[in-house]
Design a protein around this motif. Structure first.
Motif, PDB file in Angstrom:
ATOM      1  N   ARG A  87       4.176   5.714  -5.590  1.00 59.14           N
ATOM      2  CA  ARG A  87       4.094   5.818  -7.051  1.00 59.14           C
ATOM      3  C   ARG A  87       3.124   6.914  -7.464  1.00 59.14           C
ATOM      4  O   ARG A  87       3.331   7.609  -8.445  1.00 59.14           O
ATOM      5  N   SER A  88       2.084   7.089  -6.688  1.00 59.64           N
ATOM      6  CA  SER A  88       1.073   8.098  -6.998  1.00 59.64           C
ATOM      7  C   SER A  88       1.535   9.513  -6.644  1.00 59.64           C
ATOM      8  O   SER A  88       1.332  10.449  -7.403  1.00 59.64           O
ATOM      9  N   GLU A  89       2.186   9.671  -5.472  1.00 60.27           N
ATOM     10  CA  GLU A  89       2.549  10.993  -4.958  1.00 60.27           C
ATOM     11  C   GLU A  89       3.981  11.402  -5.253  1.00 60.27           C
ATOM     12  O   GLU A  89       4.278  12.593  -5.336  1.00 60.27           O
ATOM     13  N   GLU A 100       0.832  -1.212   0.000  1.00 66.59           N
ATOM     14  CA  GLU A 100       0.000   0.000   0.000  1.00 66.59           C
ATOM     15  C   GLU A 100       0.859   1.252   0.000  1.00 66.59           C
ATOM     16  O   GLU A 100       0.554   2.236  -0.689  1.00 66.59           O
ATOM     17  N   GLY A 101       1.905   1.254   0.776  1.00 65.84           N
ATOM     18  CA  GLY A 101       2.805   2.397   0.815  1.00 65.84           C
ATOM     19  C   GLY A 101       3.486   2.643  -0.523  1.00 65.84           C
ATOM     20  O   GLY A 101       3.637   3.793  -0.955  1.00 65.84           O
ATOM     21  N   LEU A 102       3.881   1.563  -1.193  1.00 70.40           N
ATOM     22  CA  LEU A 102       4.515   1.705  -2.502  1.00 70.40           C
ATOM     23  C   LEU A 102       3.540   2.245  -3.539  1.00 70.40           C
ATOM     24  O   LEU A 102       3.908   3.053  -4.395  1.00 70.40           O
ATOM     25  N   ARG A 128       6.244  12.804  -0.186  1.00 69.18           N
ATOM     26  CA  ARG A 128       6.362  12.044   1.060  1.00 69.18           C
ATOM     27  C   ARG A 128       7.332  12.727   2.012  1.00 69.18           C
ATOM     28  O   ARG A 128       7.120  12.763   3.213  1.00 69.18           O
ATOM     29  N   ARG A 129       8.418  13.286   1.490  1.00 67.75           N
ATOM     30  CA  ARG A 129       9.370  14.012   2.331  1.00 67.75           C
ATOM     31  C   ARG A 129       8.671  15.188   3.013  1.00 67.75           C
ATOM     32  O   ARG A 129       8.877  15.435   4.197  1.00 67.75           O
ATOM     33  N   GLU A 130       7.860  15.912   2.289  1.00 69.73           N
ATOM     34  CA  GLU A 130       7.131  17.047   2.864  1.00 69.73           C
ATOM     35  C   GLU A 130       6.201  16.600   3.986  1.00 69.73           C
ATOM     36  O   GLU A 130       6.095  17.256   5.020  1.00 69.73           O
TER      37      GLU A 130
END
Length: 106
Positions: free
Chosen positions: A19-21, A13-15, A26-28
């Motif tokens: 891929r979407s974002e 799910e995280g992957l 994710r860093r933000e």
């Protein structure tokens, strides 16, 4: 402020979310989360191998560090492993501290 190393393994799910974002988004998210706890992100690297992401962060205390691991892992996108990082001065203090200990079979 304490320093912590998070070793992060992404779930399926995280992957999908990554891929979407994308990595920058994710860093933000991570930066905002840490700032909300009174901390800051020092570094965030994506990697090959057993772990997908390595983060070094500063947080006010171990409770904040535990909260990060609990909340992010419970959300289901990642699994985290947290290490408390010590400075050279902290290790110097540790080796000078008196400890009463009896080893097994001594």
């Amino acid at each position: 402020m304490g320093k912590y190393l998070y070793r992060v393994t992404m779930t399926t799910e995280g992957l999908k979310g990554l891929r979407s974002e994308g990595g920058s988004a994710r860093r933000e998210v991570v930066e905002r989360m840490l700032q909300g706890l009174g901390g800051r992100l020092e570094s965030m690297y994506w990697a090959f191998g057993d772990e997908d992401v390595y983060l070094t962060v500063e947080l006010p205390d171990n409770v904040a560090a535990a909260a990060v691991g609990l909340v992010t892992s419970a959300a289901g996108g990642v699994r985290t492993n947290t290490a408390v990082l010590l400075t050279a001065q902290e290790i110097d203090e540790a080796v000078r501290r008196e400890v009463q200990y009896t080893p097994p079979r001594a």
